[in-house]
Design an enzyme around this catalytic site. Structure first.
Site, PDB file in Angstrom:
ATOM      1  N   LYS A  30       0.855  -1.174  -0.325  1.00  0.00           N
ATOM      2  CA  LYS A  30      -0.074   0.071  -0.011  1.00  0.00           C
ATOM      3  C   LYS A  30       0.785   1.109   0.238  1.00  0.00           C
ATOM      4  O   LYS A  30       0.355   2.273  -0.456  1.00  0.00           O
ATOM      5  CB  LYS A  30      -0.752  -0.055   1.246  1.00  0.00           C
ATOM      6  CG  LYS A  30      -2.310  -0.271   1.257  1.00  0.00           C
ATOM      7  CD  LYS A  30      -2.946   0.166   2.515  1.00  0.00           C
ATOM      8  CE  LYS A  30      -4.173  -0.745   2.546  1.00  0.00           C
ATOM      9  NZ  LYS A  30      -5.101  -0.059   3.829  1.00  0.00           N
TER      10      LYS A  30
HETATM   11  N1  GLU Z   1     -11.459   1.054   7.235  1.00  0.00           N
HETATM   12  C1  GLU Z   1     -11.144  -0.276   6.535  1.00  0.00           C
HETATM   13  C2  GLU Z   1      -9.873  -0.079   5.802  1.00  0.00           C
HETATM   14  O1  GLU Z   1      -9.570   0.993   5.151  1.00  0.00           O
HETATM   15  C3  GLU Z   1     -12.262  -0.852   6.160  1.00  0.00           C
HETATM   16  C4  GLU Z   1     -12.320  -2.354   5.980  1.00  0.00           C
HETATM   17  C5  GLU Z   1     -13.659  -2.785   5.932  1.00  0.00           C
HETATM   18  O2  GLU Z   1     -14.068  -2.903   4.729  1.00  0.00           O
HETATM   19  O3  GLU Z   1     -14.022  -3.623   6.973  1.00  0.00           O
HETATM   20  O4  GLU Z   1      -9.289  -1.096   5.316  1.00  0.00           O
END
Ligand code: GLU
Length: 489
Positions: free
Chosen positions: A255
């Site tokens: 990432k």
């Molecule tokens: N905020 C989480 C992320 O960015 C979301 C993950 C999910 O979809 O549960 O990875």
């Protein structure tokens, strides 16, 4: 069906999040369901509105839209379950945490980082899996009252029951986890902030999410979520975990690397429709040879159940190929419009439109336009500085050959008036001149090409001359002859 995308604005939109967003979008549109955008902004230290803007803008740019949630960064929430940003939902998390505490499904923990570290080391020495030793669960009421009275900060831990968690993943089929290995994890920090596992579960229930579609990196979180869902008495959504994106050598794509930022692809001049197509195929295929789909066509065909289990290799060559295909499918007017932001303002729209046919066949990314046809708007002196006299020599020829060709070419071009200065006439006259000079056409044309475009490879030569016009073409040939004279002296 209600699906959601839940980005944390702690970085720009990257390829992985864009693909997850696309798969959610396609799933919702395929089923006529609702797509929710929820901003998971509880990490105030790392999050920012700039990242939120980058995520939202780039999703819009890709053509991905949603039905509920903020439509612009920091904007007003749209939809019946507002607010859609976690920082505005703290009361709900607090009351749900209280429910767990009251039911004995969660408990306060006062352990300091040093104490936790000591336990971890003991477990490591004893070759036991690291997990919280439940010291604070087993405190007496008196101990607890004393700690509270001392005002020591506490976290809230979820009491994980040892059980096997099974679920039917939309992508991977039946998945099984042994929760006995988990340990009691923290759901609320000592400053009251809810942690991801907890907030995500509370919000998915509150927002009536029916299908949680997310990256495979979250697969190991799902048993925690299911345990929480059960303890809170929520409905269990369906889960689907989409495969990791891999580098060409099948290592995991990180990432953090900038190559993952969507804005970088946008700046290089990839078309959003090419990226959408490319992303859709990162882990899915329609099972036919077709490769070009609009978003609507993808929505009609896409099924989350057909997503592959194995990692999806990121093939940059395929993206380049697709981008070229999309570029060539545009009309000249459309392509001119897309190119506009890569072309200096001083170049008029009519001139731009005249350039498009010269480059359309070769253009891979819009940003390449500068390298391909920048000679058309750069001043003569700049173009002359791009090459040295040696480049003027034909492949197997000498500088003297270059000079002969350029002198004859100059005379030939000078004979034509502006009205005759067209690609067809130019080609015919230059071929005749090459014949008269006893030179092969290629050897004759090559020095002209370098003189007028500054490069050995260029768009079609005679169309380039026509584009430049008589005066500038002659001036550039004069510059080249000047270089040759200097080199000979
Ligand atoms: N905020 C989480 C992320 O960015 C979301 C993950 C999910 O979809 O549960 O990875």
């Amino acid at each position: 069906m209600r699906v959601r995308m839940a980005p944390s604005p702690t970085g720009p939109l990257h390829i992985g999040t864009a693909r997850t967003s696309l798969y959610n979008y396609l799933t919702a549109r395929h089923a006529g369901g609702t797509y929710v955008l929820r901003i998971e902004d509880t990490d105030a230290a790392r999050g920012s509105v700039e990242f939120e803007r980058d995520i939202i803008d780039n999703l819009h740019w890709l053509g991905i839209s949603w039905d509920e949630g903020p439509q612009v960064a920091g904007g007003e929430d749209v939809g019946p379950f507002a607010p859609y940003r976690q920082s505005a939902r703290m009361e709900l998390y607090a009351s749900e945490a209280d429910r767990l505490l009251d039911a004995g499904a969660a408990y306060r923990c006062w352990c300091t980082p040093e104490e936790l570290e000591a336990v971890r080391r003991e477990q490591e020495a004893a070759r036991q899996p690291p997990r919280y030793d439940r010291r604070c669960l087993n405190l007496t009421d008196t101990d607890r009252a004393a700690l509270e009275a001392a005002g020591r900060p506490s976290v809230i831990r979820f009491k994980v029951e040892p059980e096997t968690i099974r679920f039917d993943d939309l992508v991977r089929g039946e998945v099984e986890f042994d929760n006995a290995l988990l340990g009691d994890f923290v759901i609320v920090r000592n400053d009251g902030l809810p942690l991801y596992h907890f907030a995500v579960v509370v919000d998915d229930e509150a927002m009536e999410i029916s299908d949680v579609i997310r990256g495979e990196d979250h697969l190991s979180n799902t048993p925690k979520h299911i345990a929480l869902i059960r303890a809170l008495g929520y409905r269990e959504p369906r889960f689907g975990h989409i495969p990791l994106i891999l580098n060409a050598d099948r290592t995991k794509m990180s990432k953090r690397k900038s190559q993952m930022a969507m804005s970088a692809y946008r700046e290089e001049g990839y078309l959003p429709e090419a990226l959408v197509n490319f992303l859709a195929f990162l882990g899915w295929s329609p099972g036919t040879e077709e490769e070009i789909f609009t978003l609507d066509e993808l929505a009609a065909r896409f099924e989350i159940g057909k997503v592959h289990h194995g990692g999806a290799v990121f093939d940059k060559d395929r993206l380049d190929h697709l981008n070229g295909v999309y570029i060539r499918a545009l009309t000249e007017e459309q392509l001119a419009l897309r190119l506009r932001e890569w072309i200096p303002e001083a170049v008029g729209d009519d001139d731009l439109l005249r350039m498009v046919p010269l480059i359309k066949e070769r253009l891979v990314r819009l940003a390449d336009v500068d390298a391909l046809i920048g000679f058309a708007w750069e001043p003569d002196a700049v173009v002359a500085a791009w090459y040295g006299p040696q480049l003027l020599a034909p492949k197997k020829g000498s500088l003297a050959d270059a000079r002969r060709a350029l002198e004859r070419a100059r005379a030939t071009l000078a004979e034509l008036d502006d009205a005759d200065f067209s690609a067809d006439v130019l080609e015919q006259r230059c071929r005749e001149a090459a014949d008269r000079a006893g030179m092969k056409a290629g050897d004759f044309f090559s020095p002209i090409r370098v003189a007028v475009t500054g490069r050995i490879i260029s768009p079609p030569l005679f169309a380039s001359l026509e584009l430049l016009g008589r005066e500038r073409s002659l001036a550039r040939i004069d510059d080249a002859l000047g270089k040759l004279r200097e080199a000979a002296a």
